[in-house]
Scaffold this motif. Structure first.
Motif, short mmCIF file in Angstrom:
data_model
loop_
_atom_site.label_atom_id
_atom_site.label_comp_id
_atom_site.label_asym_id
_atom_site.label_seq_id
_atom_site.Cartn_x
_atom_site.Cartn_y
_atom_site.Cartn_z
N GLN A 152 8.96 2.89 -10.37
CA GLN A 152 8.33 2.91 -9.07
C GLN A 152 6.98 2.21 -9.16
O GLN A 152 6.24 2.40 -10.12
N VAL A 153 6.68 1.38 -8.15
CA VAL A 153 5.45 0.61 -8.11
C VAL A 153 4.71 0.91 -6.82
O VAL A 153 5.32 1.05 -5.75
N GLN A 154 3.40 1.00 -6.91
CA GLN A 154 2.56 1.23 -5.75
C GLN A 154 1.43 0.21 -5.71
O GLN A 154 0.92 -0.20 -6.76
N LEU A 155 1.04 -0.20 -4.51
CA LEU A 155 -0.12 -1.05 -4.30
C LEU A 155 -1.14 -0.25 -3.50
O LEU A 155 -0.82 0.27 -2.44
N VAL A 156 -2.36 -0.17 -4.01
CA VAL A 156 -3.41 0.59 -3.36
C VAL A 156 -4.56 -0.34 -3.02
O VAL A 156 -5.13 -0.98 -3.90
N GLU A 157 -4.90 -0.41 -1.73
CA GLU A 157 -5.92 -1.31 -1.23
C GLU A 157 -7.22 -0.58 -0.95
O GLU A 157 -7.23 0.62 -0.67
N SER A 158 -8.31 -1.33 -0.98
CA SER A 158 -9.61 -0.79 -0.64
C SER A 158 -10.53 -1.95 -0.24
O SER A 158 -10.22 -3.10 -0.48
N ALA A 160 2.75 -8.17 -3.45
CA ALA A 160 2.96 -8.57 -4.84
C ALA A 160 4.44 -8.63 -5.16
O ALA A 160 5.21 -7.75 -4.74
N ASP A 161 4.82 -9.65 -5.89
CA ASP A 161 6.17 -9.76 -6.44
C ASP A 161 6.14 -9.17 -7.84
O ASP A 161 5.54 -9.74 -8.75
N VAL A 162 6.78 -8.03 -8.00
CA VAL A 162 6.67 -7.25 -9.22
C VAL A 162 8.03 -7.11 -9.91
O VAL A 162 9.02 -6.80 -9.26
N ARG A 163 8.03 -7.35 -11.21
CA ARG A 163 9.19 -7.03 -12.03
C ARG A 163 8.89 -5.72 -12.73
O ARG A 163 7.96 -5.62 -13.53
N SER A 164 9.69 -4.72 -12.44
CA SER A 164 9.48 -3.40 -13.00
C SER A 164 10.03 -3.33 -14.42
O SER A 164 10.62 -4.28 -14.93
N SER A 165 9.83 -2.19 -15.05
CA SER A 165 10.25 -2.02 -16.43
C SER A 165 11.76 -2.15 -16.62
O SER A 165 12.22 -2.46 -17.72
N ASP A 166 12.53 -1.90 -15.56
CA ASP A 166 13.98 -2.07 -15.64
C ASP A 166 14.41 -3.50 -15.36
O ASP A 166 15.61 -3.77 -15.20
#
Length: 120
Positions: A1-7, A97-103
């Motif tokens: 699971q991936v999360q993006l947190v903005e501020s 973001a284009d994210v490649r997860s651990s799987d």
């Protein structure tokens, strides 16, 4: 699971500056492109700026010369430095973001959005 947190969003007067930050976290293997998009009232999301993990950046015409996108790969964070802000810059800014997860599965993720308001 991936999360993006903005501020970093807020309210400023025309001519002022803001710096937005977006940090990705979770089961991340790698991140390719990152970017910022904006949604003004009544409009869909529009591209503001993008940055690959290595190479040239891309800006909307309205952002060129005033905004700078950058990233810190060690922190999985992308930034948007916004200078000389104009009222028409007002909107909700979303991190992408284009994210490649651990799987090894690649997906596009979005942040929750941060409000930027520029007063005349």
């Amino acid at each position: 699971q991936v999360q993006l947190v903005e501020s970093g969003g807020g309210s400023v007067q025309a001519g002022g500056s803001l710096r937005l930050s977006c940090a990705a976290s979770g089961s991340i293997f790698s991140i390719n492109d990152m970017g910022w998009y904006r949604r003004a009232p009544g409009n869909g999301r529009e591209l503001v700026a993008t940055i690959p993990n290595s190479g040239s950046t891309n800006y909307a015409d309205s952002a060129k010369g005033r905004f700078t996108i950058s990233r810190d790969n060690a922190k999985n964070t992308v930034y948007l430095q916004m200078n000389s802000l104009k009222p028409e810059d007002t909107g909700v800014y979303y991190c992408n973001a284009d994210v490649r997860s651990s799987d090894m599965v690649s997906r596009t993720y979005w942040g929750q959005g941060t409000q930027v308001t520029v007063s005349a």
